[in-house]
Motif scaffolding. Sequence first.
Motif, PDB file in Angstrom:
ATOM      1  N   PRO A 265       0.826  -1.215   0.000  1.00 59.84           N
ATOM      2  CA  PRO A 265       0.000   0.000   0.000  1.00 59.84           C
ATOM      3  C   PRO A 265       0.859   1.264   0.000  1.00 59.84           C
ATOM      4  CG  PRO A 265      -0.935  -1.612   1.503  1.00 59.84           C
ATOM      5  CD  PRO A 265       0.392  -2.158   1.063  1.00 59.84           C
ATOM      6  N   ALA A 266       1.972   1.224   0.715  1.00 62.46           N
ATOM      7  CA  ALA A 266       2.843   2.406   0.769  1.00 62.46           C
ATOM      8  C   ALA A 266       3.425   2.715  -0.604  1.00 62.46           C
ATOM      9  CB  ALA A 266       3.975   2.168   1.779  1.00 62.46           C
ATOM     10  N   TYR A 267       3.817   1.687  -1.337  1.00 58.43           N
ATOM     11  CA  TYR A 267       4.342   1.913  -2.689  1.00 58.43           C
ATOM     12  C   TYR A 267       3.276   2.559  -3.564  1.00 58.43           C
ATOM     13  CZ  TYR A 267       5.800   1.170  -7.471  1.00 58.43           C
ATOM     14  OH  TYR A 267       6.119   1.399  -8.789  1.00 58.43           O
ATOM     15  N   LEU A 268       2.055   2.055  -3.497  1.00 62.31           N
ATOM     16  CA  LEU A 268       0.973   2.564  -4.335  1.00 62.31           C
ATOM     17  C   LEU A 268       0.630   4.007  -3.981  1.00 62.31           C
ATOM     18  CD1 LEU A 268      -1.306  -0.603  -4.367  1.00 62.31           C
ATOM     19  CD2 LEU A 268       0.186   0.211  -6.199  1.00 62.31           C
ATOM     20  N   GLU A 269       0.752   4.369  -2.720  1.00 61.57           N
ATOM     21  CA  GLU A 269       0.428   5.729  -2.281  1.00 61.57           C
ATOM     22  C   GLU A 269       1.428   6.761  -2.790  1.00 61.57           C
ATOM     23  OE1 GLU A 269       0.091   5.767   1.937  1.00 61.57           O
ATOM     24  OE2 GLU A 269      -1.655   4.411   1.982  1.00 61.57           O
ATOM     25  N   ARG A 270       2.686   6.379  -2.882  1.00 59.76           N
ATOM     26  CA  ARG A 270       3.705   7.371  -3.234  1.00 59.76           C
ATOM     27  C   ARG A 270       4.040   7.395  -4.727  1.00 59.76           C
ATOM     28  NH1 ARG A 270       7.017   3.380  -0.545  1.00 59.76           N
ATOM     29  NH2 ARG A 270       8.509   2.449  -2.021  1.00 59.76           N
ATOM     30  N   ASN A 271       3.358   6.576  -5.529  1.00 59.40           N
ATOM     31  CA  ASN A 271       3.645   6.536  -6.951  1.00 59.40           C
ATOM     32  C   ASN A 271       2.400   6.844  -7.782  1.00 59.40           C
ATOM     33  OD1 ASN A 271       6.577   5.438  -7.502  1.00 59.40           O
ATOM     34  ND2 ASN A 271       5.796   4.267  -5.745  1.00 59.40           N
TER      35      ASN A 271
ATOM     36  N   ARG B  16       7.895  -6.960  -0.566  1.00 58.22           N
ATOM     37  CA  ARG B  16       7.345  -6.687   0.769  1.00 58.22           C
ATOM     38  C   ARG B  16       7.911  -5.406   1.364  1.00 58.22           C
ATOM     39  NH1 ARG B  16       7.668 -11.357   5.012  1.00 58.22           N
ATOM     40  NH2 ARG B  16       6.611  -9.685   6.162  1.00 58.22           N
ATOM     41  N   ARG B  17       9.095  -5.025   0.947  1.00 58.29           N
ATOM     42  CA  ARG B  17       9.710  -3.794   1.450  1.00 58.29           C
ATOM     43  C   ARG B  17       9.287  -2.571   0.642  1.00 58.29           C
ATOM     44  NH1 ARG B  17      10.981  -3.374   6.218  1.00 58.29           N
ATOM     45  NH2 ARG B  17      12.524  -1.755   5.713  1.00 58.29           N
ATOM     46  N   GLY B  18       8.381  -2.768  -0.320  1.00 57.19           N
ATOM     47  CA  GLY B  18       7.870  -1.632  -1.078  1.00 57.19           C
ATOM     48  C   GLY B  18       8.794  -1.127  -2.154  1.00 57.19           C
TER      49      GLY B  18
END
Length: 308
Positions: free
Chosen positions: A169-175, A229-231
């Motif tokens: 989710p963090a990856y998707l939020e910042r890209n 898993r680490r984004g």
Amino acid sequence: MLDWDNLRIFLVMARSKSLTDAAKKLGIDHTTVLRRMKRLEAQVESPLFERNTLGYLLTPQGQRLVEYVEKIETRVHELADDLGGVNRSLAGPVRLGATEGFGSTILAPQLASFCRLHPAITVDILTVPRFVNLPKREADLAVIIERPQTGSYVVTKLSDYRLKLYATPAYLERNVPIRQLKDLDQHAFITYLEDLVLSDELRYMNSIAPNAPRKMQSSSVIAQYMAARRGLALAILPCFLAQQSDDLVSVLDDEIDLVRSFWLVSPTELRHTARVAALWNYLLDVGQRNHAYLMGTTTQQVFEGAAA
């Protein structure tokens, strides 16, 4: 008459490609190995090895001899098993080859029950990012992702399995938002090393996002999973692997839906050995009771004795 002991040493040398390694495996001095190989070359009147920076490589004559000696080796093993009663007994070693992700996350925990059921059988699991070499007896049976088209094998489908595209989710939020397939060209991927991918069945990027940049490449699906898993980036992963982590969510779930198959294979001459047959049947049961898990429609493995 060729000496079988020299042929046995030759086979170890051919597989090791190293004089030192061959001597270590055989438990003899490396000068003895070299002397025996020179004697064998004199008997067959042909050079069998050529030495370069990669080690001792087979000449064309050496490669032909390997093919003959491997057939002899197989017959010797069969004879030893038969005379020892191993073919009829649920005892002895069984070596199982498997793809890395399936072997580590499915087979390893599932085989605990098999070992309890058959305490006289010992199981070796060979999990490597390549196909095991069954003709060279690297394993007695194997789970692979590509059905053999040649060779004397018994083959059956173990199960289909599903793959999805995953990210944190963090990856998707910042890209950049991903709403359709063409958006993937703006995102980096974690994927297989192109020159080391073991099968065309794993070349997912060609159809999903051929133009997307590669952020990390690895021959190991476990390494890809851990990096995802680490984004770090997006990754196409088997559902049975990705769904073990709450860190990952599927992306474009309705559009990216890949299905591949696991095949169970064993050399014909070994398939009905009692210990191999016992493991073969057990693995078929594992595949059947975990079909939904492998297809990503359930999130819990089913173990023997548990309700399906």
